[in-house]
Structure formats: C-alpha cells, structure tokens
Design an enzyme around this catalytic site. Structure first.
Site, PDB file in Angstrom:
ATOM      1  N   GLU A 101       0.944  -0.813   0.488  1.00 53.73           N
ATOM      2  CA  GLU A 101       0.049  -0.056  -0.191  1.00 53.73           C
ATOM      3  C   GLU A 101       0.717   0.935   0.088  1.00 53.73           C
ATOM      4  O   GLU A 101       0.030   2.142   0.407  1.00 53.73           O
ATOM      5  CB  GLU A 101      -1.431   0.601   0.606  1.00 53.73           C
ATOM      6  CG  GLU A 101      -2.117  -0.893   1.125  1.00 53.73           C
ATOM      7  CD  GLU A 101      -2.960  -0.670   0.269  1.00 53.73           C
ATOM      8  OE1 GLU A 101      -3.352   0.357  -0.871  1.00 53.73           O
ATOM      9  OE2 GLU A 101      -4.183  -1.603   0.326  1.00 53.73           O
ATOM     10  N   HIS A 114      -2.056   2.655   8.393  1.00 57.02           N
ATOM     11  CA  HIS A 114      -2.741   1.922   8.620  1.00 57.02           C
ATOM     12  C   HIS A 114      -3.373   0.861   9.057  1.00 57.02           C
ATOM     13  O   HIS A 114      -2.476  -0.616   9.078  1.00 57.02           O
ATOM     14  CB  HIS A 114      -2.384   1.313   6.898  1.00 57.02           C
ATOM     15  CG  HIS A 114      -3.158   0.537   5.865  1.00 57.02           C
ATOM     16  ND1 HIS A 114      -4.686   0.383   5.833  1.00 57.02           N
ATOM     17  CD2 HIS A 114      -3.444  -0.229   5.307  1.00 57.02           C
ATOM     18  CE1 HIS A 114      -5.314  -0.721   5.794  1.00 57.02           C
ATOM     19  NE2 HIS A 114      -4.344  -1.161   5.199  1.00 57.02           N
ATOM     20  N   HIS A 133      -6.258  -2.656  10.784  1.00 59.36           N
ATOM     21  CA  HIS A 133      -7.550  -3.293   9.607  1.00 59.36           C
ATOM     22  C   HIS A 133      -7.771  -3.206  11.407  1.00 59.36           C
ATOM     23  O   HIS A 133      -8.428  -4.757  11.128  1.00 59.36           O
ATOM     24  CB  HIS A 133      -6.612  -4.490   9.224  1.00 59.36           C
ATOM     25  CG  HIS A 133      -5.652  -4.653   8.044  1.00 59.36           C
ATOM     26  ND1 HIS A 133      -5.720  -5.542   7.153  1.00 59.36           N
ATOM     27  CD2 HIS A 133      -6.240  -3.527   7.377  1.00 59.36           C
ATOM     28  CE1 HIS A 133      -5.710  -5.305   5.502  1.00 59.36           C
ATOM     29  NE2 HIS A 133      -5.545  -4.296   6.134  1.00 59.36           N
ATOM     30  N   HIS A 147     -11.961  -2.589   3.664  1.00 56.14           N
ATOM     31  CA  HIS A 147     -10.909  -2.729   3.920  1.00 56.14           C
ATOM     32  C   HIS A 147      -9.899  -2.386   5.272  1.00 56.14           C
ATOM     33  O   HIS A 147      -9.610  -3.491   6.099  1.00 56.14           O
ATOM     34  CB  HIS A 147      -9.868  -1.524   2.943  1.00 56.14           C
ATOM     35  CG  HIS A 147      -8.222  -2.252   3.066  1.00 56.14           C
ATOM     36  ND1 HIS A 147      -7.440  -2.789   1.671  1.00 56.14           N
ATOM     37  CD2 HIS A 147      -7.778  -2.450   3.677  1.00 56.14           C
ATOM     38  CE1 HIS A 147      -6.844  -2.752   1.632  1.00 56.14           C
ATOM     39  NE2 HIS A 147      -6.106  -2.869   3.363  1.00 56.14           N
TER      40      HIS A 147
END
Length: 225
Positions: A85, A104, A106, A167
């Site tokens: 990413e 980022h 999850h 996502h």
C-alpha cells in the site's frame, strides 16, 4: 555496515510493532511510514509479520515508491519490497504537506464500519479536536492501486483519518505518535458508534459544538504547521 537511517527505521518498526500489540493489525496486515528529508520515506516491508519485524527491515523509498541506495545516502537497504500500500502513503504525503507519518490499520470496529460503508459521525468532542470531523469512508477501489490511493485522499480531505471501504482505516499526523494515536482514537470511536447504533442510534454532537471544535482543530493544525 553503517546505517544513516537507523533512527528512522527504529521509529517506524517500533510504531508497527505497537500497532500490532494494540490489536490494530495482525500478521503483516496494515502498514506504517514516516516522511524523511530530501523526498525520501521510511515504510514497513511487505509480508513481514510485525511481531518479528526488525528495525533493519524497514525500507527507504523515494517519491516514486522505489527503494533507494547509496546515491541517496542509504548505505544499508534490506532485500525486501516496500508495503503493497505504498502508493496510498505517497498519495497522502503529496496531498498533505502537514503530514509527517501515516498509519494504516485493519482494526476490527473500524473495519466493521468500512465494510458497512458507514461514516463514523462526530459523536465525542475528542473526535472533532483530534480528527477534525467525521471519519469518512472512501469509495471501493482495488487494494494497492493508485485508484485506491486517490479515493482515500478524497475521503481524508483535511481530516486526520479515513475509512477504506471494505478494507480498514488510515490515520495521519505530524509524527508517528500522533498518527498512531489517531488510529487508536478512531478504533475507539468506531467501537462506540457500533454499540450506540445497536442501542437505537449514535447521536452526533450539536452543530454549534462541531463548528467551534472544527475551528479549534484548524487553529491547532495551523500552529503545528
């Protein structure tokens, strides 16, 4: 061999390990990056579980997502690819000169909201002051693509966090601590939002509070910049 980027690598690896320890990511999911001088960036590698991530596995890249070598002062570079990413990180840095770090995640409740396609509205004062408004969901785009990166930048706007459709989430800040703290806050807000919705509704802050706190957020951004 000496490593001129050792401190940057240490900070990024430490933030990635903390992200995993906080339950914001598992395995090698999610990613972390830091803006360096001279158009360079330090980013977590692809496919290395964070529980065993070493400082020297952090990759130094340029603005084209290419690992750089001795000609840019990088005397020690791992034989690893940067995060899948990376384009997302670079797009955020290009759009937001005020951002020094990107995380980022999850995390579960952030991902629940992202899968449901629901923005997390401003429901607690801290959210306005730290994030700058609702945490908006990007349009779905395929992972790892420039299209996903552009979609997330649009959802982010001037705020410090966004949800990535189907996502996860992304948080930004002037440094790694700030970006990671935003991600922790977003996960807590998403958790509260999900449970409040189950109880009949998550009531947003009054409009006058939102207006005042948005002004304070913008003042703080200006002072930090």
């Amino acid at each position: 061999m000496s490593d001129d980027f050792g401190e940057a690598r240490r900070m990024v690896a430490s933030a990635a390990r903390e992200m995993a320890a906080l339950g914001l990511a598992t395995g090698s999911s999610g990613n972390v990056s830091l803006r360096l001088a001279d158009g360079l960036f330090a980013v977590t590698p692809s496919g290395v579980p964070y529980t065993r991530l070493r400082d020297d596995e952090i990759v130094i890249i340029d603005g084209e997502a290419e690992p750089v070598g001795a000609d840019r002062g990088v005397t020690c570079q791992p034989d690893l690819a940067p995060s899948s990413e990376t384009l997302l990180h670079l797009a955020i840095y290009a759009a937001r000169p005020d951002v020094g770090a990107v995380v980022h995640t999850h995390a579960v409740y952030s991902s629940v909201a992202a899968v449901a396609g629901l923005d997390v509205p401003p429901i607690i004062d801290e959210m306005m002051l730290s994030v700058g408004g609702p945490v908006k969901v990007s349009e779905y785009r395929f992972p790892g693509t420039q299209e996903l990166a552009d979609s997330v930048v649009d959802a982010l706007g001037e705020r410090n966090a966004a949800l990535i459709r189907n996502h996860g989430a992304v948080g930004v800040g002037r440094d790694l601590d700030s970006a990671l703290n935003v991600c922790v806050l977003v996960e807590r807000m998403a958790h509260i939002f999900v449970f409040a919705s189950l109880l009949g509704g998550a009531n947003p802050l009054p409009p006058e509070a939102v207006e005042t706190e948005l002004a304070l957020y913008r003042m703080r951004r200006g002072a930090d910049g």
